[in-house]
Design a protein around this motif. Structure first.
Motif, PDB file in Angstrom:
ATOM      1  N   HIS A  19      -6.855   5.749   2.953  1.00 35.55           N
ATOM      2  CA  HIS A  19      -5.904   5.101   2.288  1.00 35.55           C
ATOM      3  C   HIS A  19      -4.637   4.677   3.026  1.00 35.55           C
ATOM      4  CE1 HIS A  19      -4.008   9.344   2.810  1.00 35.55           C
ATOM      5  NE2 HIS A  19      -3.015   8.972   2.705  1.00 35.55           N
TER       6      HIS A  19
ATOM      7  N   ASP B 104       7.959   1.001   4.152  1.00 31.94           N
ATOM      8  CA  ASP B 104       8.472   2.103   3.075  1.00 31.94           C
ATOM      9  C   ASP B 104       7.533   1.943   1.808  1.00 31.94           C
ATOM     10  OD1 ASP B 104      10.184   3.518   5.035  1.00 31.94           O
ATOM     11  OD2 ASP B 104      11.754   2.265   4.276  1.00 31.94           O
ATOM     12  N   ILE B 105       6.366   1.646   1.989  1.00 40.35           N
ATOM     13  CA  ILE B 105       5.425   1.381   0.856  1.00 40.35           C
ATOM     14  C   ILE B 105       5.097   2.658  -0.073  1.00 40.35           C
ATOM     15  CG2 ILE B 105       4.176  -0.539   2.177  1.00 40.35           C
ATOM     16  CD1 ILE B 105       1.870   1.115   2.307  1.00 40.35           C
ATOM     17  N   GLY B 106       5.356   3.779   0.427  1.00 41.40           N
ATOM     18  CA  GLY B 106       5.233   5.000  -0.518  1.00 41.40           C
ATOM     19  C   GLY B 106       3.742   5.456   0.003  1.00 41.40           C
ATOM     20  N   PRO B 107       3.599   6.719  -0.473  1.00 41.28           N
ATOM     21  CA  PRO B 107       2.278   7.131   0.066  1.00 41.28           C
ATOM     22  C   PRO B 107       1.145   6.719  -0.931  1.00 41.28           C
ATOM     23  CG  PRO B 107       3.601   8.727  -1.756  1.00 41.28           C
ATOM     24  CD  PRO B 107       4.361   7.740  -1.597  1.00 41.28           C
ATOM     25  N   ASP B 108      -0.203   7.259  -0.224  1.00 39.88           N
ATOM     26  CA  ASP B 108      -1.282   7.050  -0.804  1.00 39.88           C
ATOM     27  C   ASP B 108      -1.859   5.721  -1.400  1.00 39.88           C
ATOM     28  OD1 ASP B 108      -1.668   9.856  -0.016  1.00 39.88           O
ATOM     29  OD2 ASP B 108      -1.179  10.560  -1.658  1.00 39.88           O
ATOM     30  N   ASN B 109      -1.357   4.590  -0.777  1.00 40.43           N
ATOM     31  CA  ASN B 109      -1.723   3.275  -1.419  1.00 40.43           C
ATOM     32  C   ASN B 109      -3.077   2.793  -1.175  1.00 40.43           C
ATOM     33  OD1 ASN B 109       0.925   2.112  -2.377  1.00 40.43           O
ATOM     34  ND2 ASN B 109       1.542   3.117  -0.613  1.00 40.43           N
TER      35      ASN B 109
ATOM     36  N   SER C 214       8.988   0.355   9.482  1.00 46.18           N
ATOM     37  CA  SER C 214       8.148   0.695   8.556  1.00 46.18           C
ATOM     38  C   SER C 214       8.898  -0.002   7.072  1.00 46.18           C
ATOM     39  CB  SER C 214       8.277   2.056   8.050  1.00 46.18           C
ATOM     40  OG  SER C 214       7.715   2.608   6.799  1.00 46.18           O
TER      41      SER C 214
ATOM     42  N   ASP D  84       1.041   3.847   6.003  1.00 44.93           N
ATOM     43  CA  ASP D  84       2.301   3.138   6.378  1.00 44.93           C
ATOM     44  C   ASP D  84       2.089   1.611   6.882  1.00 44.93           C
ATOM     45  OD1 ASP D  84       4.903   2.750   7.014  1.00 44.93           O
ATOM     46  OD2 ASP D  84       5.023   3.536   8.891  1.00 44.93           O
TER      47      ASP D  84
END
Length: 450
Positions: A285, A297-302, A295, A288
Protein backbone atom coordinates in the motif's frame (compact mmCIF):
# COMPACT_ATOMS: atom_id res chain seq x y z
CA UNK A 1 -2.22 33.94 -19.75
CA UNK A 2 -4.38 32.88 -22.66
CA UNK A 3 -6.64 34.67 -25.11
CA UNK A 4 -9.26 32.67 -26.99
CA UNK A 5 -9.08 33.11 -30.72
CA UNK A 6 -12.64 34.44 -31.07
CA UNK A 7 -12.05 36.92 -28.23
CA UNK A 8 -8.93 38.42 -29.79
CA UNK A 9 -9.49 42.07 -30.79
CA UNK A 10 -6.72 41.52 -33.34
CA UNK A 11 -8.23 38.36 -34.74
CA UNK A 12 -7.89 39.40 -38.37
CA UNK A 13 -4.28 40.44 -37.86
CA UNK A 14 -3.29 37.02 -36.48
CA UNK A 15 -5.72 34.88 -38.47
CA UNK A 16 -3.02 32.86 -40.24
CA UNK A 17 -1.30 31.96 -36.95
CA UNK A 18 -4.18 30.29 -35.13
CA UNK A 19 -3.96 26.54 -34.65
CA UNK A 20 -0.23 26.37 -35.30
CA UNK A 21 2.71 25.68 -33.04
CA UNK A 22 6.45 25.13 -33.23
CA UNK A 23 8.18 26.04 -36.49
CA UNK A 24 4.86 26.60 -38.27
CA UNK A 25 3.72 29.16 -35.69
CA UNK A 26 7.12 30.88 -35.73
CA UNK A 27 6.96 31.22 -39.52
CA UNK A 28 3.37 32.43 -39.48
CA UNK A 29 4.16 35.10 -36.88
CA UNK A 30 7.28 36.15 -38.77
CA UNK A 31 5.28 36.61 -41.93
CA UNK A 32 2.66 38.67 -40.06
CA UNK A 33 5.06 41.09 -38.32
CA UNK A 34 7.63 41.33 -41.14
CA UNK A 35 8.06 44.21 -43.56
CA UNK A 36 6.84 46.95 -41.21
CA UNK A 37 7.26 50.68 -41.59
CA UNK A 38 10.64 52.01 -40.44
CA UNK A 39 11.72 55.44 -39.23
CA UNK A 40 14.97 57.26 -38.72
CA UNK A 41 16.84 56.88 -35.46
CA UNK A 42 16.12 60.55 -34.67
CA UNK A 43 12.40 59.97 -35.13
CA UNK A 44 12.53 57.41 -32.35
CA UNK A 45 12.91 60.19 -29.79
CA UNK A 46 9.38 61.29 -30.64
CA UNK A 47 7.96 57.78 -30.85
CA UNK A 48 9.36 56.83 -27.44
CA UNK A 49 7.93 60.01 -25.92
CA UNK A 50 4.52 58.77 -27.01
CA UNK A 51 4.76 54.98 -26.57
CA UNK A 52 6.61 55.07 -23.23
CA UNK A 53 4.85 58.01 -21.61
CA UNK A 54 5.00 57.79 -17.82
CA UNK A 55 1.63 56.53 -16.51
CA UNK A 56 1.62 59.08 -13.69
CA UNK A 57 3.07 62.13 -15.49
CA UNK A 58 2.34 62.89 -19.15
CA UNK A 59 5.38 65.18 -19.30
CA UNK A 60 7.76 62.30 -18.66
CA UNK A 61 8.89 59.01 -20.20
CA UNK A 62 9.00 55.82 -18.15
CA UNK A 63 12.57 54.57 -17.73
CA UNK A 64 12.59 50.83 -18.35
CA UNK A 65 15.19 49.83 -15.73
CA UNK A 66 14.73 52.55 -13.11
CA UNK A 67 10.91 52.24 -13.28
CA UNK A 68 10.68 55.98 -12.77
CA UNK A 69 9.76 59.04 -14.85
CA UNK A 70 12.17 61.43 -16.57
CA UNK A 71 11.32 64.68 -18.40
CA UNK A 72 10.51 63.89 -22.02
CA UNK A 73 12.82 66.62 -23.26
CA UNK A 74 15.74 65.53 -21.09
CA UNK A 75 17.03 63.16 -23.72
CA UNK A 76 20.57 62.78 -24.94
CA UNK A 77 23.83 61.18 -23.91
CA UNK A 78 24.79 63.02 -20.76
CA UNK A 79 24.54 61.93 -17.13
CA UNK A 80 21.00 62.48 -15.85
CA UNK A 81 19.47 62.23 -19.32
CA UNK A 82 17.66 59.35 -20.99
CA UNK A 83 18.64 57.61 -24.18
CA UNK A 84 17.44 54.80 -26.43
CA UNK A 85 18.19 51.35 -25.03
CA UNK A 86 18.46 48.54 -27.58
CA UNK A 87 17.05 45.60 -25.64
CA UNK A 88 18.64 43.31 -28.24
CA UNK A 89 22.11 44.86 -28.30
CA UNK A 90 23.42 46.35 -31.50
CA UNK A 91 26.64 44.37 -31.04
CA UNK A 92 24.61 41.14 -31.01
CA UNK A 93 23.30 41.67 -34.51
CA UNK A 94 20.61 44.31 -34.03
CA UNK A 95 22.85 47.23 -35.03
CA UNK A 96 23.79 48.64 -38.43
CA UNK A 97 27.12 47.15 -39.53
CA UNK A 98 27.35 49.40 -42.57
CA UNK A 99 29.21 52.70 -42.70
CA UNK A 100 29.73 54.27 -39.29
CA UNK A 101 27.31 51.82 -37.69
CA UNK A 102 24.67 54.41 -36.77
CA UNK A 103 21.14 52.94 -36.52
CA UNK A 104 19.31 53.44 -39.79
CA UNK A 105 15.94 52.53 -41.34
CA UNK A 106 17.90 50.63 -43.98
CA UNK A 107 18.79 48.22 -41.18
CA UNK A 108 15.32 47.75 -39.56
CA UNK A 109 16.49 45.89 -36.44
CA UNK A 110 18.54 48.91 -35.39
CA UNK A 111 15.48 51.20 -35.26
CA UNK A 112 12.71 48.74 -34.34
CA UNK A 113 10.57 50.47 -31.70
CA UNK A 114 9.41 47.16 -30.22
CA UNK A 115 12.82 46.67 -28.58
CA UNK A 116 13.89 50.27 -28.05
CA UNK A 117 13.16 51.62 -24.57
CA UNK A 118 13.90 54.84 -22.69
CA UNK A 119 16.72 54.26 -20.22
CA UNK A 120 18.84 56.37 -17.92
CA UNK A 121 22.16 56.94 -19.66
CA UNK A 122 24.27 55.52 -16.85
CA UNK A 123 22.03 52.51 -16.27
CA UNK A 124 22.06 51.82 -20.01
CA UNK A 125 25.84 51.83 -19.83
CA UNK A 126 25.67 49.30 -16.97
CA UNK A 127 23.54 47.01 -19.11
CA UNK A 128 25.81 47.40 -22.16
CA UNK A 129 25.52 44.34 -24.39
CA UNK A 130 25.17 41.77 -21.60
CA UNK A 131 22.96 38.72 -21.80
CA UNK A 132 19.89 38.61 -19.60
CA UNK A 133 19.98 36.36 -16.55
CA UNK A 134 19.26 36.46 -12.83
CA UNK A 135 21.70 37.46 -10.10
CA UNK A 136 24.53 39.82 -9.37
CA UNK A 137 24.97 43.12 -7.55
CA UNK A 138 22.43 45.92 -7.40
CA UNK A 139 22.47 48.63 -10.07
CA UNK A 140 22.59 52.12 -8.49
CA UNK A 141 19.39 54.09 -8.87
CA UNK A 142 17.23 51.08 -9.77
CA UNK A 143 14.87 48.87 -7.73
CA UNK A 144 16.55 46.16 -5.60
CA UNK A 145 15.64 43.41 -8.06
CA UNK A 146 17.68 45.04 -10.82
CA UNK A 147 21.12 43.41 -10.68
CA UNK A 148 24.16 42.86 -12.85
CA UNK A 149 27.34 40.79 -13.15
CA UNK A 150 30.28 41.15 -15.49
CA UNK A 151 28.36 39.23 -18.14
CA UNK A 152 24.64 39.39 -17.30
CA UNK A 153 21.92 41.90 -16.53
CA UNK A 154 18.66 41.40 -14.61
CA UNK A 155 15.94 44.06 -15.03
CA UNK A 156 13.65 44.89 -12.09
CA UNK A 157 10.63 42.67 -11.51
CA UNK A 158 8.22 45.24 -12.96
CA UNK A 159 9.88 45.15 -16.38
CA UNK A 160 11.18 41.57 -16.56
CA UNK A 161 8.30 40.43 -18.74
CA UNK A 162 8.49 43.53 -20.96
CA UNK A 163 12.14 42.80 -21.68
CA UNK A 164 11.46 39.11 -22.31
CA UNK A 165 8.67 39.79 -24.81
CA UNK A 166 10.80 42.38 -26.64
CA UNK A 167 13.50 39.72 -27.06
CA UNK A 168 10.96 37.10 -28.20
CA UNK A 169 9.67 39.55 -30.79
CA UNK A 170 13.16 40.25 -32.14
CA UNK A 171 14.02 36.56 -32.50
CA UNK A 172 10.87 35.87 -34.53
CA UNK A 173 10.87 39.12 -36.51
CA UNK A 174 14.47 38.92 -37.74
CA UNK A 175 15.19 35.64 -39.50
CA UNK A 176 17.84 36.73 -41.99
CA UNK A 177 15.48 36.25 -44.93
CA UNK A 178 15.74 39.78 -46.33
CA UNK A 179 18.51 42.15 -47.27
CA UNK A 180 19.99 44.06 -44.31
CA UNK A 181 18.12 41.88 -41.84
CA UNK A 182 20.11 39.68 -39.41
CA UNK A 183 19.16 36.20 -38.30
CA UNK A 184 18.79 36.83 -34.58
CA UNK A 185 18.81 33.77 -32.33
CA UNK A 186 17.64 33.51 -28.73
CA UNK A 187 19.67 30.77 -27.02
CA UNK A 188 19.64 29.15 -23.60
CA UNK A 189 23.12 30.29 -22.66
CA UNK A 190 25.10 33.31 -21.53
CA UNK A 191 28.42 34.61 -22.80
CA UNK A 192 26.89 34.84 -26.27
CA UNK A 193 28.30 36.57 -29.32
CA UNK A 194 27.47 37.22 -32.96
CA UNK A 195 23.71 37.40 -33.47
CA UNK A 196 22.84 35.32 -30.40
CA UNK A 197 21.41 36.50 -27.08
CA UNK A 198 20.53 34.66 -23.87
CA UNK A 199 19.36 33.25 -21.55
CA UNK A 200 16.18 31.84 -23.07
CA UNK A 201 14.98 29.80 -20.07
CA UNK A 202 15.36 32.79 -17.74
CA UNK A 203 13.45 35.06 -20.12
CA UNK A 204 10.62 32.53 -20.37
CA UNK A 205 10.38 32.49 -16.58
CA UNK A 206 10.35 36.30 -16.51
CA UNK A 207 7.58 36.26 -19.12
CA UNK A 208 5.35 34.40 -16.65
CA UNK A 209 6.57 36.30 -13.60
CA UNK A 210 5.58 39.64 -15.15
CA UNK A 211 2.66 39.17 -17.60
CA UNK A 212 1.57 41.94 -19.98
CA UNK A 213 -0.03 44.94 -18.26
CA UNK A 214 -1.94 48.00 -19.49
CA UNK A 215 1.27 49.98 -20.02
CA UNK A 216 2.73 47.31 -22.30
CA UNK A 217 -0.53 46.74 -24.20
CA UNK A 218 -0.93 50.50 -24.75
CA UNK A 219 2.63 50.65 -26.05
CA UNK A 220 1.99 47.78 -28.45
CA UNK A 221 -1.18 49.44 -29.75
CA UNK A 222 0.56 52.79 -30.35
CA UNK A 223 3.49 51.25 -32.21
CA UNK A 224 1.00 49.43 -34.42
CA UNK A 225 -1.37 52.32 -35.01
CA UNK A 226 0.94 55.33 -35.18
CA UNK A 227 4.39 54.09 -36.10
CA UNK A 228 5.47 50.69 -37.45
CA UNK A 229 2.07 49.15 -38.24
CA UNK A 230 3.08 45.83 -36.73
CA UNK A 231 2.54 44.25 -33.33
CA UNK A 232 4.41 42.20 -30.77
CA UNK A 233 2.45 38.92 -30.81
CA UNK A 234 3.74 37.79 -27.41
CA UNK A 235 2.03 40.73 -25.73
CA UNK A 236 -1.25 39.93 -27.45
CA UNK A 237 -0.91 36.16 -27.02
CA UNK A 238 1.40 35.29 -24.12
CA UNK A 239 0.51 31.61 -24.51
CA UNK A 240 2.33 31.48 -27.84
CA UNK A 241 5.73 31.68 -26.11
CA UNK A 242 5.66 28.01 -25.10
CA UNK A 243 4.32 27.07 -28.52
CA UNK A 244 7.37 28.59 -30.20
CA UNK A 245 10.08 27.72 -27.64
CA UNK A 246 10.30 24.59 -25.54
CA UNK A 247 11.17 25.08 -21.88
CA UNK A 248 10.79 21.83 -20.03
CA UNK A 249 11.52 21.12 -16.38
CA UNK A 250 12.46 17.71 -14.99
CA UNK A 251 10.43 16.13 -12.21
CA UNK A 252 12.49 13.27 -10.77
CA UNK A 253 10.35 10.38 -9.51
CA UNK A 254 11.60 8.05 -6.79
CA UNK A 255 10.09 5.05 -5.05
CA UNK A 256 10.85 3.35 -1.75
CA UNK A 257 9.33 -0.13 -1.59
CA UNK A 258 7.31 -2.00 -4.21
CA UNK A 259 5.26 0.19 -6.51
CA UNK A 260 5.53 2.77 -9.23
CA UNK A 261 4.84 6.33 -10.33
CA UNK A 262 3.48 7.17 -13.75
CA UNK A 263 4.78 8.94 -15.67
CA UNK A 264 8.32 8.36 -14.47
CA UNK A 265 10.76 11.28 -14.58
CA UNK A 266 8.68 13.48 -16.91
CA UNK A 267 9.88 16.62 -18.66
CA UNK A 268 7.13 19.15 -17.97
CA UNK A 269 6.60 22.33 -20.04
CA UNK A 270 7.21 25.39 -17.90
CA UNK A 271 4.15 26.70 -16.05
CA UNK A 272 2.13 23.63 -17.09
CA UNK A 273 0.25 21.11 -14.95
CA UNK A 274 1.45 17.52 -14.63
CA UNK A 275 -0.82 14.59 -13.72
CA UNK A 276 0.66 11.68 -11.72
CA UNK A 277 -0.63 8.25 -10.69
CA UNK A 278 0.90 6.32 -7.79
CA UNK A 279 0.24 2.57 -7.73
CA UNK A 280 1.55 0.01 -5.20
CA UNK A 281 2.49 -3.53 -6.18
CA UNK A 282 0.16 -6.35 -5.10
CA UNK A 283 0.14 -6.88 -1.32
CA UNK A 284 1.56 -3.38 -0.74
CA UNK A 285 0.00 0.00 0.00
CA UNK A 286 1.02 3.64 -0.30
CA UNK A 287 2.42 4.92 2.98
CA UNK A 288 3.33 8.45 1.88
CA UNK A 289 3.75 10.70 -1.15
CA UNK A 290 6.15 13.64 -1.00
CA UNK A 291 6.85 16.56 -3.30
CA UNK A 292 10.27 18.12 -2.79
CA UNK A 293 10.46 16.33 0.55
CA UNK A 294 7.12 17.59 1.90
CA UNK A 295 4.41 15.03 2.63
CA UNK A 296 1.06 15.36 0.87
CA UNK A 297 -0.66 13.77 3.92
CA UNK A 298 -2.66 11.32 1.85
CA UNK A 299 -3.71 9.20 4.84
CA UNK A 300 -2.98 5.53 5.65
CA UNK A 301 -3.22 2.35 3.60
CA UNK A 302 -3.93 3.82 0.16
CA UNK A 303 -4.24 1.35 -2.70
CA UNK A 304 -4.12 4.14 -5.32
CA UNK A 305 -3.40 7.84 -5.45
CA UNK A 306 -3.44 10.44 -8.20
CA UNK A 307 -2.90 14.18 -8.18
CA UNK A 308 -1.99 17.15 -10.34
CA UNK A 309 1.20 19.10 -9.75
CA UNK A 310 -0.06 22.55 -10.71
CA UNK A 311 1.92 25.09 -12.73
CA UNK A 312 5.39 23.58 -12.59
CA UNK A 313 7.90 26.45 -12.48
CA UNK A 314 11.00 24.65 -11.18
CA UNK A 315 12.61 21.25 -11.22
CA UNK A 316 11.47 19.00 -8.40
CA UNK A 317 11.16 15.52 -6.95
CA UNK A 318 8.17 13.27 -6.39
CA UNK A 319 8.70 10.39 -3.99
CA UNK A 320 6.31 7.56 -3.19
CA UNK A 321 6.87 5.38 -0.12
CA UNK A 322 5.27 1.94 -0.22
CA UNK A 323 4.80 -0.38 2.77
CA UNK A 324 3.85 -4.06 2.79
CA UNK A 325 0.41 -5.20 3.90
CA UNK A 326 0.89 -7.24 7.06
CA UNK A 327 -0.95 -10.28 8.39
CA UNK A 328 -1.98 -10.14 12.09
CA UNK A 329 1.37 -11.43 13.41
CA UNK A 330 3.39 -9.02 11.27
CA UNK A 331 4.20 -11.27 8.32
CA UNK A 332 4.17 -9.43 4.98
CA UNK A 333 1.43 -10.64 2.69
CA UNK A 334 3.80 -10.54 -0.30
CA UNK A 335 6.10 -13.04 1.50
CA UNK A 336 3.22 -15.40 2.18
CA UNK A 337 2.08 -15.01 -1.43
CA UNK A 338 5.55 -16.04 -2.63
CA UNK A 339 4.95 -19.40 -0.93
CA UNK A 340 1.55 -19.99 -2.50
CA UNK A 341 -0.88 -18.19 -0.18
CA UNK A 342 -3.14 -15.71 -1.96
CA UNK A 343 -5.73 -15.05 0.74
CA UNK A 344 -6.64 -16.02 4.30
CA UNK A 345 -3.31 -14.64 5.41
CA UNK A 346 -4.14 -14.86 9.10
CA UNK A 347 -4.47 -18.63 8.77
CA UNK A 348 -1.43 -18.79 6.48
CA UNK A 349 0.76 -17.34 9.21
CA UNK A 350 -0.09 -20.35 11.43
CA UNK A 351 0.67 -22.97 8.77
CA UNK A 352 3.72 -25.25 8.84
CA UNK A 353 4.36 -26.25 5.23
CA UNK A 354 7.64 -28.11 5.86
CA UNK A 355 6.50 -29.67 9.14
CA UNK A 356 9.61 -28.54 10.97
CA UNK A 357 7.64 -27.34 13.99
CA UNK A 358 7.82 -23.66 13.10
CA UNK A 359 4.87 -21.58 11.99
CA UNK A 360 5.16 -19.51 8.82
CA UNK A 361 5.35 -16.28 10.82
CA UNK A 362 8.27 -17.70 12.80
CA UNK A 363 10.04 -18.75 9.60
CA UNK A 364 9.68 -15.22 8.24
CA UNK A 365 11.05 -13.70 11.41
CA UNK A 366 14.01 -16.11 11.34
CA UNK A 367 14.65 -15.46 7.66
CA UNK A 368 14.19 -19.14 6.75
CA UNK A 369 12.05 -20.85 4.11
CA UNK A 370 8.70 -22.22 5.29
CA UNK A 371 8.75 -24.94 2.64
CA UNK A 372 12.19 -26.41 3.40
CA UNK A 373 12.73 -28.42 6.61
CA UNK A 374 16.51 -27.99 6.24
CA UNK A 375 16.20 -24.21 6.25
CA UNK A 376 16.77 -23.44 9.91
CA UNK A 377 18.15 -20.75 12.18
CA UNK A 378 20.93 -22.74 13.84
CA UNK A 379 24.66 -22.61 14.47
CA UNK A 380 26.52 -24.20 11.60
CA UNK A 381 29.82 -24.49 13.47
CA UNK A 382 31.15 -23.93 16.98
CA UNK A 383 34.92 -24.03 16.96
CA UNK A 384 37.22 -24.90 18.58
CA UNK A 385 35.26 -27.61 20.34
CA UNK A 386 35.77 -29.05 23.83
CA UNK A 387 39.05 -27.35 24.67
CA UNK A 388 37.78 -24.85 27.18
CA UNK A 389 39.11 -21.97 25.11
CA UNK A 390 37.33 -19.25 23.12
CA UNK A 391 34.47 -20.46 20.92
CA UNK A 392 33.70 -19.05 17.46
CA UNK A 393 30.01 -19.34 16.59
CA UNK A 394 28.89 -19.21 12.98
CA UNK A 395 25.38 -19.17 11.54
CA UNK A 396 23.70 -18.34 8.24
CA UNK A 397 22.02 -14.95 8.58
CA UNK A 398 19.23 -13.17 6.75
CA UNK A 399 19.06 -9.54 5.68
CA UNK A 400 17.54 -6.94 7.98
CA UNK A 401 17.69 -9.21 11.01
CA UNK A 402 19.29 -8.79 14.44
CA UNK A 403 20.36 -11.66 16.67
CA UNK A 404 20.68 -12.35 20.41
CA UNK A 405 22.99 -15.09 21.73
CA UNK A 406 22.69 -16.83 25.09
CA UNK A 407 24.94 -19.36 26.89
CA UNK A 408 24.35 -22.11 29.42
CA UNK A 409 26.15 -25.10 30.92
CA UNK A 410 22.87 -27.04 30.86
CA UNK A 411 21.46 -28.13 27.51
CA UNK A 412 17.85 -28.02 28.65
CA UNK A 413 17.75 -24.96 30.91
CA UNK A 414 19.37 -21.94 32.48
CA UNK A 415 20.14 -19.86 29.38
CA UNK A 416 20.35 -16.83 31.60
CA UNK A 417 23.59 -15.35 30.36
CA UNK A 418 23.14 -13.14 27.33
CA UNK A 419 26.39 -12.88 25.41
CA UNK A 420 25.29 -10.54 22.61
CA UNK A 421 22.33 -8.32 21.92
CA UNK A 422 21.05 -7.21 18.49
CA UNK A 423 23.96 -8.37 16.43
CA UNK A 424 23.25 -7.11 12.88
CA UNK A 425 23.18 -9.59 10.03
CA UNK A 426 26.42 -9.88 8.05
CA UNK A 427 25.46 -11.80 4.94
CA UNK A 428 25.81 -14.60 4.20
CA UNK A 429 27.31 -15.90 7.47
CA UNK A 430 27.67 -14.22 10.83
CA UNK A 431 30.43 -15.03 13.28
CA UNK A 432 30.66 -14.34 17.01
CA UNK A 433 33.49 -15.17 19.38
CA UNK A 434 32.75 -16.21 22.97
CA UNK A 435 36.04 -15.35 24.67
CA UNK A 436 35.40 -17.17 27.94
CA UNK A 437 38.00 -19.78 28.89
CA UNK A 438 38.07 -22.65 31.35
CA UNK A 439 34.52 -23.85 30.71
CA UNK A 440 34.63 -27.09 28.77
CA UNK A 441 30.89 -27.75 28.58
CA UNK A 442 28.93 -24.93 26.95
CA UNK A 443 25.62 -24.72 25.15
CA UNK A 444 24.42 -21.79 23.04
CA UNK A 445 21.01 -20.44 22.10
CA UNK A 446 20.38 -18.02 19.20
CA UNK A 447 17.23 -16.05 18.57
CA UNK A 448 16.06 -13.32 16.23
CA UNK A 449 15.56 -10.09 18.09
CA UNK A 450 11.87 -9.11 17.72
Amino acid sequence: MHILDDEDPNYDYYQTAYGKEGAELRQALHDIIDDHVTFSYDTLWASLQETDECPTNSGQVQLVYMQDGRDKNSNGGESGQWNREHVWPQSHGAGNPMGNGDPSPTWPSSVDAHHLKPSDVQVNSQRGSKDFDSGGNGVPGTPPTCRTTTGTFEPPDASKGDIARAVFYMDVRYAGDAENEPDLELVDAIGTSGTQLGRRSTLIEWHFLDPPDDFERRRNNLIHANWQQNRNPFIDHPEWVLKVWEHNLAIATRTDGAGGIMPANPQVPYHSDQFFEVQPAPYWHIADVRTNGASLDIGPDNAFFSFVWNQVVATGTLEAVFAPNLAPRGTPEWWLADYGFSNEFAAAELSDLDEDGLFAWQEFRAGTRPDDPLSLLAFETIAPDGTGGPAVLRWRSASNRFYNIWRSTNLMADYGRRLATRLPAELPVNAYTDAVEGVETRFYWIEVDP
